[in-house]
Scaffold this motif. Structure first.
Motif, PDB file in Angstrom:
ATOM      1  N   THR A 121     -33.540  -2.504 -35.323  1.00 21.99           N
ATOM      2  CA  THR A 121     -32.459  -3.967 -35.895  1.00 21.99           C
ATOM      3  C   THR A 121     -34.012  -5.036 -35.732  1.00 21.99           C
ATOM      4  O   THR A 121     -33.733  -6.071 -35.789  1.00 21.99           O
ATOM      5  N   GLU A 122     -35.017  -4.424 -35.106  1.00 19.16           N
ATOM      6  CA  GLU A 122     -36.274  -6.097 -35.320  1.00 19.16           C
ATOM      7  C   GLU A 122     -37.451  -5.976 -35.493  1.00 19.16           C
ATOM      8  O   GLU A 122     -37.251  -4.816 -34.902  1.00 19.16           O
ATOM      9  N   VAL A 123     -38.142  -6.377 -36.138  1.00 22.55           N
ATOM     10  CA  VAL A 123     -39.672  -6.114 -36.678  1.00 22.55           C
ATOM     11  C   VAL A 123     -39.902  -7.427 -36.277  1.00 22.55           C
ATOM     12  O   VAL A 123     -39.997  -8.735 -36.357  1.00 22.55           O
ATOM     13  N   ALA A 124     -41.308  -7.104 -35.361  1.00 27.48           N
ATOM     14  CA  ALA A 124     -42.061  -8.105 -35.567  1.00 27.48           C
ATOM     15  C   ALA A 124     -43.727  -7.930 -34.701  1.00 27.48           C
ATOM     16  O   ALA A 124     -43.958  -6.565 -34.544  1.00 27.48           O
ATOM     17  N   ALA A 129     -50.791  -5.723 -32.843  1.00 27.12           N
ATOM     18  CA  ALA A 129     -49.318  -5.185 -32.631  1.00 27.12           C
ATOM     19  C   ALA A 129     -48.186  -5.061 -33.383  1.00 27.12           C
ATOM     20  O   ALA A 129     -47.552  -6.669 -33.573  1.00 27.12           O
ATOM     21  N   ILE A 130     -47.487  -4.161 -34.485  1.00 27.64           N
ATOM     22  CA  ILE A 130     -45.715  -4.152 -35.317  1.00 27.64           C
ATOM     23  C   ILE A 130     -44.829  -3.177 -34.056  1.00 27.64           C
ATOM     24  O   ILE A 130     -45.216  -2.293 -33.413  1.00 27.64           O
ATOM     25  N   VAL A 131     -44.077  -4.592 -33.732  1.00 27.15           N
ATOM     26  CA  VAL A 131     -43.091  -3.850 -32.295  1.00 27.15           C
ATOM     27  C   VAL A 131     -42.285  -3.356 -33.699  1.00 27.15           C
ATOM     28  O   VAL A 131     -41.320  -4.325 -33.568  1.00 27.15           O
ATOM     29  N   PHE A 132     -41.017  -2.578 -33.564  1.00 31.25           N
ATOM     30  CA  PHE A 132     -39.819  -2.558 -33.634  1.00 31.25           C
ATOM     31  C   PHE A 132     -38.796  -2.141 -32.663  1.00 31.25           C
ATOM     32  O   PHE A 132     -38.834  -1.442 -31.184  1.00 31.25           O
ATOM     33  N   THR A 133     -37.479  -3.265 -32.845  1.00 24.60           N
ATOM     34  CA  THR A 133     -37.030  -3.069 -31.515  1.00 24.60           C
ATOM     35  C   THR A 133     -35.627  -1.872 -32.764  1.00 24.60           C
ATOM     36  O   THR A 133     -35.430  -2.238 -33.665  1.00 24.60           O
ATOM     37  N   ARG A 134     -34.886  -1.323 -30.488  1.00 25.87           N
ATOM     38  CA  ARG A 134     -34.207   0.005 -31.645  1.00 25.87           C
ATOM     39  C   ARG A 134     -33.497   0.189 -30.316  1.00 25.87           C
ATOM     40  O   ARG A 134     -32.843  -0.451 -29.267  1.00 25.87           O
ATOM     41  N   PRO A 135     -31.646   0.124 -31.478  1.00 26.90           N
ATOM     42  CA  PRO A 135     -30.354   0.142 -29.844  1.00 26.90           C
ATOM     43  C   PRO A 135     -30.880   1.526 -29.084  1.00 26.90           C
ATOM     44  O   PRO A 135     -31.361   2.776 -30.320  1.00 26.90           O
ATOM     45  N   ILE A 136     -30.343   1.915 -28.157  1.00 24.76           N
ATOM     46  CA  ILE A 136     -30.478   3.577 -27.434  1.00 24.76           C
ATOM     47  C   ILE A 136     -28.933   3.735 -26.562  1.00 24.76           C
ATOM     48  O   ILE A 136     -28.438   2.650 -26.267  1.00 24.76           O
ATOM     49  N   TYR A 137     -28.369   4.138 -25.724  1.00 25.20           N
ATOM     50  CA  TYR A 137     -27.331   4.987 -24.833  1.00 25.20           C
ATOM     51  C   TYR A 137     -26.518   4.219 -25.617  1.00 25.20           C
ATOM     52  O   TYR A 137     -25.511   3.526 -25.014  1.00 25.20           O
ATOM     53  N   SER A 138     -25.798   4.528 -27.540  1.00 24.71           N
ATOM     54  CA  SER A 138     -25.050   4.029 -28.063  1.00 24.71           C
ATOM     55  C   SER A 138     -25.034   2.045 -27.860  1.00 24.71           C
ATOM     56  O   SER A 138     -23.963   1.365 -27.549  1.00 24.71           O
ATOM     57  N   GLY A 139     -26.426   2.495 -27.902  1.00 22.72           N
ATOM     58  CA  GLY A 139     -26.289   0.542 -28.201  1.00 22.72           C
ATOM     59  C   GLY A 139     -26.207  -0.514 -26.573  1.00 22.72           C
ATOM     60  O   GLY A 139     -26.010  -1.443 -26.794  1.00 22.72           O
ATOM     61  N   LYS A 140     -26.526   0.375 -25.618  1.00 20.68           N
ATOM     62  CA  LYS A 140     -25.983  -0.497 -24.299  1.00 20.68           C
ATOM     63  C   LYS A 140     -27.038  -0.593 -24.068  1.00 20.68           C
ATOM     64  O   LYS A 140     -27.543  -1.646 -23.553  1.00 20.68           O
ATOM     65  N   ALA A 141     -28.403  -0.290 -24.503  1.00 19.09           N
ATOM     66  CA  ALA A 141     -29.767  -0.902 -23.870  1.00 19.09           C
ATOM     67  C   ALA A 141     -30.256  -0.998 -25.683  1.00 19.09           C
ATOM     68  O   ALA A 141     -30.044  -0.599 -26.870  1.00 19.09           O
ATOM     69  N   PHE A 142     -31.650  -2.045 -25.402  1.00 18.64           N
ATOM     70  CA  PHE A 142     -32.933  -1.586 -26.810  1.00 18.64           C
ATOM     71  C   PHE A 142     -33.978  -0.893 -25.768  1.00 18.64           C
ATOM     72  O   PHE A 142     -34.551  -1.438 -24.746  1.00 18.64           O
ATOM     73  N   GLU A 143     -34.463  -0.529 -26.850  1.00 16.52           N
ATOM     74  CA  GLU A 143     -35.842  -0.353 -26.446  1.00 16.52           C
ATOM     75  C   GLU A 143     -37.329  -0.377 -27.534  1.00 16.52           C
ATOM     76  O   GLU A 143     -36.587  -0.804 -28.667  1.00 16.52           O
ATOM     77  N   LYS A 144     -38.230  -0.629 -27.419  1.00 15.15           N
ATOM     78  CA  LYS A 144     -39.501  -1.226 -27.914  1.00 15.15           C
ATOM     79  C   LYS A 144     -40.459  -0.393 -28.308  1.00 15.15           C
ATOM     80  O   LYS A 144     -40.640   0.190 -27.404  1.00 15.15           O
TER      81      LYS A 144
END
Length: 326
Positions: A121-124, A129-144
């Motif tokens: 959902t986000e790239v920075a 370094a390239i950091v990718f953000t994605r939802p986990i646990y059905s959208g209850k948390a995010f990991e990078k």
């Protein structure tokens, strides 16, 4: 030093999906000033669609056309795209997290013996370094996930990373690569589409969704009218689909489509966790429900406690009046 990044475009019903342009924007971040190369596979003349990718920021585009690519199969399109990857030796590959992307990218990643970051959902770019953000646990948390070395392979969720502004003045070469696509074991005999008319759910900017509270298939009619005046489309909870009020192609949630519109209007939806998993990342959420204790209000930016059959027609009238006065 900049990276070479491939963007795998997606063609649907003769035109490029918007997520292709969003993938180009993500690839620009990943490339860090390097080269962004579009890749298109399909049947017929793909030159104009290749130029469209250039107008949205690709430096050049490689097309692979073959009659066996007229109907999508992961086997056929992997055969078409993999030789391009081998020839270009990119340091990054980006594609949309669509049904096609979710099917094709694991196949390519397996052949490349590479990892795959899905549903980004986000790239920075942070500290080299390239950091990718994605939802986990059905959208209850995010990991990078931070990528410092090796091939960067990711899919991006539609409607999350803004595409670059289209610029007709941009120039880039569109070339054709000959690839013999053969021995496809999967044969598509016929395609029966069950989908709503108008805007595709996964790419819609405005979604008006109905739950069990619509009470019947006719109950979706005011929702359809509201979606039309707002330039959006209609979705549904699993409860509405299970009750037979609408087709399952409209289902939003953990077992349906995951959407991220600018505006999500939930009508008669209680807010089960499975539904929230598919829409809680919407930019603005409006909930309409008779029950003031409904869970949907916990994620809503704005809440209206009332009967949707009274509220929605008033919203339709108000939007129409605003358009007249504009």
């Amino acid at each position: 030093m900049g990276k070479k990044v491939l963007v795998i475009g997606e063609i649907r019903e003769g035109s490029l999906r918007n997520v292709t342009f969003e993938a180009i924007a993500a690839a620009r971040i990943v490339s860090d000033g390097g080269e962004v190369i579009g890749v298109l596979s399909g049947a017929g003349d793909l030159h104009e669609m290749g130029k469209e990718m250039v107008y949205y920021g690709a430096d050049r585009v490689i097309t692979v056309a073959h009659d066996n690519l007229k109907t999508y199969t992961s086997e056929g399109h992997a055969q078409a795209i993999f030789p391009v990857i081998e020839e270009e030796s990119p340091e990054g590959i980006i594609m949309g997290h669509t049904s096609q992307g979710k099917d094709l990218t694991p196949k390519l990643a397996s052949k490349l013996e590479s990892g795959l970051i899905s549903d980004t959902t986000e790239v920075a770019a942070e500290n080299g370094a390239i950091v990718f953000t994605r939802p986990i646990y059905s959208g209850k948390a995010f990991e990078k996930k931070e990528i410092t070395d090796g091939l960067v392979f990711a899919t991006i969720r539609p409607n999350n990373i803004p595409s670059l502004e289209r610029n007709d003045a941009l120039e880039g070469e569109v070339t054709t690569k000959d690839v013999d696509v053969k021995d496809i074991r999967t044969i598509i005999k016929d395609i029966i589409r069950k989908s709503s008319d108008g805007v595709d759910l996964s790419e819609a900017k405005v979604i008006v969704a109905g739950g069990r509270g619509v009470k019947s298939s006719e109950g979706f009619e005011p929702l359809e009218e509201l979606a039309e005046v707002l330039g959006g489309t209609v979705g549904a909870s699993r409860g509405a689909c299970d009750a037979g009020y609408c087709d399952y192609s409209l289902q939003i949630g953990q077992t349906g489509k995951v959407v991220t519109p600018d505006l999500y209007i939930a009508c008669g939806i209680s807010g089960a966790i499975q539904h929230l998993a598919g829409m809680s990342n919407s930019k603005v959420i409006v909930a309409i429900n008779k029950d003031p204790e409904a869970n949907i209000f916990n994620v809503a930016d704005y809440g209206i406690v009332g009967d949707l059959f009274d509220v929605v027609p008033k919203l339709v009238d108000e939007v129409k009046q605003m358009k007249v006065n504009a």
